[in-house]
Design a protein around this motif. Structure first.
Motif, PDB file in Angstrom:
ATOM      1  N   MET A 163       0.743  -1.389   0.072  1.00  0.00           N
ATOM      2  CA  MET A 163      -0.001   0.304   0.336  1.00  0.00           C
ATOM      3  C   MET A 163       0.500   0.733  -0.245  1.00  0.00           C
ATOM      4  SD  MET A 163      -3.102   0.729   2.330  1.00  0.00           S
ATOM      5  CE  MET A 163      -2.897   2.275   3.554  1.00  0.00           C
ATOM      6  N   ILE A 164       0.387   2.360  -0.804  1.00  0.00           N
ATOM      7  CA  ILE A 164       1.493   3.843  -1.276  1.00  0.00           C
ATOM      8  C   ILE A 164       0.566   4.888   0.426  1.00  0.00           C
ATOM      9  CG2 ILE A 164       1.870   4.958  -2.513  1.00  0.00           C
ATOM     10  CD1 ILE A 164       1.284   3.830  -4.903  1.00  0.00           C
ATOM     11  N   PRO A 165       1.691   5.135   1.498  1.00  0.00           N
ATOM     12  CA  PRO A 165       1.126   6.504   2.122  1.00  0.00           C
ATOM     13  C   PRO A 165       0.308   7.195   1.343  1.00  0.00           C
ATOM     14  CG  PRO A 165       3.441   5.932   1.857  1.00  0.00           C
ATOM     15  CD  PRO A 165       3.055   4.789   0.457  1.00  0.00           C
ATOM     16  N   PRO A 166      -0.345   7.964   1.930  1.00  0.00           N
ATOM     17  CA  PRO A 166      -1.155   9.288   1.314  1.00  0.00           C
ATOM     18  C   PRO A 166       0.350   9.975   0.717  1.00  0.00           C
ATOM     19  CG  PRO A 166      -2.260   8.181   3.544  1.00  0.00           C
ATOM     20  CD  PRO A 166      -1.206   7.598   3.179  1.00  0.00           C
ATOM     21  N   ASP A 167      -0.278  11.479   0.350  1.00  0.00           N
ATOM     22  CA  ASP A 167       0.804  11.897  -0.618  1.00  0.00           C
ATOM     23  C   ASP A 167       0.701  13.407   1.031  1.00  0.00           C
ATOM     24  OD1 ASP A 167       2.422  14.099  -1.880  1.00  0.00           O
ATOM     25  OD2 ASP A 167       0.233  15.058  -1.955  1.00  0.00           O
ATOM     26  N   PRO A 168       1.498  13.683   1.292  1.00  0.00           N
ATOM     27  CA  PRO A 168       1.506  14.771   3.029  1.00  0.00           C
ATOM     28  C   PRO A 168       0.562  15.874   2.489  1.00  0.00           C
ATOM     29  CG  PRO A 168       3.374  13.881   2.531  1.00  0.00           C
ATOM     30  CD  PRO A 168       2.929  13.901   1.385  1.00  0.00           C
ATOM     31  N   ALA A 169       0.422  16.446   1.010  1.00  0.00           N
ATOM     32  CA  ALA A 169       0.233  17.632   0.051  1.00  0.00           C
ATOM     33  C   ALA A 169      -1.633  17.543  -0.211  1.00  0.00           C
ATOM     34  CB  ALA A 169       0.253  18.172  -0.495  1.00  0.00           C
ATOM     35  N   GLU A 170      -1.447  16.497   0.053  1.00  0.00           N
ATOM     36  CA  GLU A 170      -3.725  15.060   0.039  1.00  0.00           C
ATOM     37  C   GLU A 170      -3.742  15.226   1.655  1.00  0.00           C
ATOM     38  OE1 GLU A 170      -6.371  14.534  -2.181  1.00  0.00           O
ATOM     39  OE2 GLU A 170      -5.045  15.988  -2.599  1.00  0.00           O
ATOM     40  N   PHE A 171      -2.890  14.936   2.502  1.00  0.00           N
ATOM     41  CA  PHE A 171      -4.133  14.663   3.433  1.00  0.00           C
ATOM     42  C   PHE A 171      -3.672  16.122   4.210  1.00  0.00           C
ATOM     43  CE2 PHE A 171      -2.170  15.181   8.327  1.00  0.00           C
ATOM     44  CZ  PHE A 171      -3.032  14.512   8.831  1.00  0.00           C
ATOM     45  N   ARG A 172      -3.302  17.233   3.989  1.00  0.00           N
ATOM     46  CA  ARG A 172      -2.497  18.223   4.455  1.00  0.00           C
ATOM     47  C   ARG A 172      -3.767  19.152   3.389  1.00  0.00           C
ATOM     48  NH1 ARG A 172       1.135  21.913   7.171  1.00  0.00           N
ATOM     49  NH2 ARG A 172      -0.456  24.058   6.471  1.00  0.00           N
ATOM     50  N   ARG A 173      -4.954  18.681   2.101  1.00  0.00           N
ATOM     51  CA  ARG A 173      -5.949  19.544   1.883  1.00  0.00           C
ATOM     52  C   ARG A 173      -7.187  18.858   2.860  1.00  0.00           C
ATOM     53  NH1 ARG A 173      -2.623  19.860  -2.375  1.00  0.00           N
ATOM     54  NH2 ARG A 173      -3.257  17.963  -3.542  1.00  0.00           N
ATOM     55  N   VAL A 174      -7.026  17.353   2.600  1.00  0.00           N
ATOM     56  CA  VAL A 174      -7.908  16.473   3.793  1.00  0.00           C
ATOM     57  C   VAL A 174      -8.356  17.048   5.125  1.00  0.00           C
ATOM     58  CG1 VAL A 174      -9.119  14.043   4.011  1.00  0.00           C
ATOM     59  CG2 VAL A 174      -8.050  15.012   2.006  1.00  0.00           C
ATOM     60  N   ALA A 175      -7.102  17.061   6.017  1.00  0.00           N
ATOM     61  CA  ALA A 175      -7.558  17.471   6.657  1.00  0.00           C
ATOM     62  C   ALA A 175      -7.922  18.787   7.407  1.00  0.00           C
ATOM     63  CB  ALA A 175      -6.174  17.447   7.713  1.00  0.00           C
ATOM     64  N   GLY A 176      -7.704  19.836   6.225  1.00  0.00           N
ATOM     65  CA  GLY A 176      -7.521  20.652   6.506  1.00  0.00           C
ATOM     66  C   GLY A 176      -9.264  21.552   6.026  1.00  0.00           C
ATOM     67  N   ARG A 177      -9.926  20.298   5.716  1.00  0.00           N
ATOM     68  CA  ARG A 177     -11.764  20.292   5.610  1.00  0.00           C
ATOM     69  C   ARG A 177     -12.385  19.933   6.635  1.00  0.00           C
ATOM     70  NH1 ARG A 177     -13.970  19.137  -0.267  1.00  0.00           N
ATOM     71  NH2 ARG A 177     -12.309  20.274  -1.259  1.00  0.00           N
ATOM     72  N   PHE A 178     -11.169  19.773   8.295  1.00  0.00           N
ATOM     73  CA  PHE A 178     -12.296  19.721   9.521  1.00  0.00           C
ATOM     74  C   PHE A 178     -12.040  21.339  10.403  1.00  0.00           C
ATOM     75  CE2 PHE A 178     -11.029  18.553  13.549  1.00  0.00           C
ATOM     76  CZ  PHE A 178     -12.542  18.399  14.144  1.00  0.00           C
ATOM     77  N   THR A 179     -13.133  21.342  10.063  1.00  0.00           N
ATOM     78  CA  THR A 179     -12.779  22.730  10.988  1.00  0.00           C
ATOM     79  C   THR A 179     -12.058  22.967  12.048  1.00  0.00           C
ATOM     80  OG1 THR A 179     -15.027  23.888   8.919  1.00  0.00           O
ATOM     81  CG2 THR A 179     -14.473  25.077  10.771  1.00  0.00           C
ATOM     82  N   THR A 180     -11.601  23.931  12.491  1.00  0.00           N
ATOM     83  CA  THR A 180     -11.174  24.219  13.453  1.00  0.00           C
ATOM     84  C   THR A 180     -11.080  25.780  14.662  1.00  0.00           C
ATOM     85  OG1 THR A 180      -8.583  24.889  13.008  1.00  0.00           O
ATOM     86  CG2 THR A 180      -9.141  22.485  13.141  1.00  0.00           C
ATOM     87  N   GLY A 181     -11.474  26.018  15.966  1.00  0.00           N
ATOM     88  CA  GLY A 181     -10.841  26.446  16.295  1.00  0.00           C
ATOM     89  C   GLY A 181      -9.638  27.394  16.466  1.00  0.00           C
ATOM     90  N   ILE A 182      -9.101  28.438  16.806  1.00  0.00           N
ATOM     91  CA  ILE A 182      -7.545  28.924  16.822  1.00  0.00           C
ATOM     92  C   ILE A 182      -7.546  29.271  18.393  1.00  0.00           C
ATOM     93  CG2 ILE A 182      -6.352  30.738  16.090  1.00  0.00           C
ATOM     94  CD1 ILE A 182      -6.666  28.593  13.976  1.00  0.00           C
ATOM     95  N   THR A 183      -6.701  28.765  18.908  1.00  0.00           N
ATOM     96  CA  THR A 183      -6.007  29.269  19.943  1.00  0.00           C
ATOM     97  C   THR A 183      -4.281  30.360  20.158  1.00  0.00           C
ATOM     98  OG1 THR A 183      -5.199  27.660  21.070  1.00  0.00           O
ATOM     99  CG2 THR A 183      -7.958  27.988  21.396  1.00  0.00           C
ATOM    100  N   ILE A 184      -4.345  30.970  21.167  1.00  0.00           N
ATOM    101  CA  ILE A 184      -3.206  31.459  20.975  1.00  0.00           C
ATOM    102  C   ILE A 184      -2.755  30.599  22.328  1.00  0.00           C
ATOM    103  CG2 ILE A 184      -0.973  33.147  21.465  1.00  0.00           C
ATOM    104  CD1 ILE A 184      -2.977  34.963  19.720  1.00  0.00           C
TER     105      ILE A 184
END
Length: 164
Positions: free
Chosen positions: A1-22
């Protein structure tokens, strides 16, 4: 099995809306801060939260070297603060100049006045998370510095909840 491309992972994970903290801490009287979107609650008994700090960020070693820190949950009008404290290479000295903060009552770590929620914490555990450290904190104090809706991050952009 070929691991997911990191850039594609980032695009998919970026669809998980998050709050922002400092997350903030103080070292020898000098405040330090960094924007964190990887933050969540963990437990109600005991009260625990976590954030994930990138190991190559200078804030990583700073916060891991401190016992206590604070989390300011950003409101919908805090894009400028979020962007500034996410900027790599910003000056250490005076990095909080121009930002309205007050020392947390328990930890002394800066809490942003415009935050819609704040937590003061003591490091409970640190776990390896690949290129990040997972920092678990015991919540020592909570506060509501201001009112308003949350600042959100979705698909690489800031968002706010639409009023009903």
């Amino acid at each position: 099995m070929i691991p997911p491309d990191p850039a594609e992972f980032r695009r998919v994970a970026g669809r998980f809306t998050t709050g922002i903290t400092i997350v903030t801490t103080v070292v020898e009287g000098v405040p330090h801060a960094m924007t964190m979107s990887a933050f969540t609650t963990v437990s109600l008994d005991p009260l625990l939260v976590l954030f994930c700090a990138e190991k190559k960020a200078r804030f990583h070693d700073t916060v891991l070297g401190r016992e206590t820190w604070a989390v300011s949950i950003l409101g919908e009008h805090s894009e400028a603060a979020s962007s500034w404290f996410a900027t790599r290479g910003r000056p250490l000295e005076g990095q909080l100049d121009g930002w309205a903060t007050h020392p947390g009552a328990v930890t002394g770590a800066p809490v942003f006045d415009e935050a819609i929620g704040a937590l003061e914490c003591r490091t409970h555990a640190v776990h390896d998370g690949g290129d990040h450290s997972i920092v678990v904190g015991e919540v020592l104090a909570v506060s509501l510095p201001s009112e308003g809706g949350p600042l959100l991050y979705d698909r690489g952009a800031y968002r706010a909840l639409k009023p009903e």
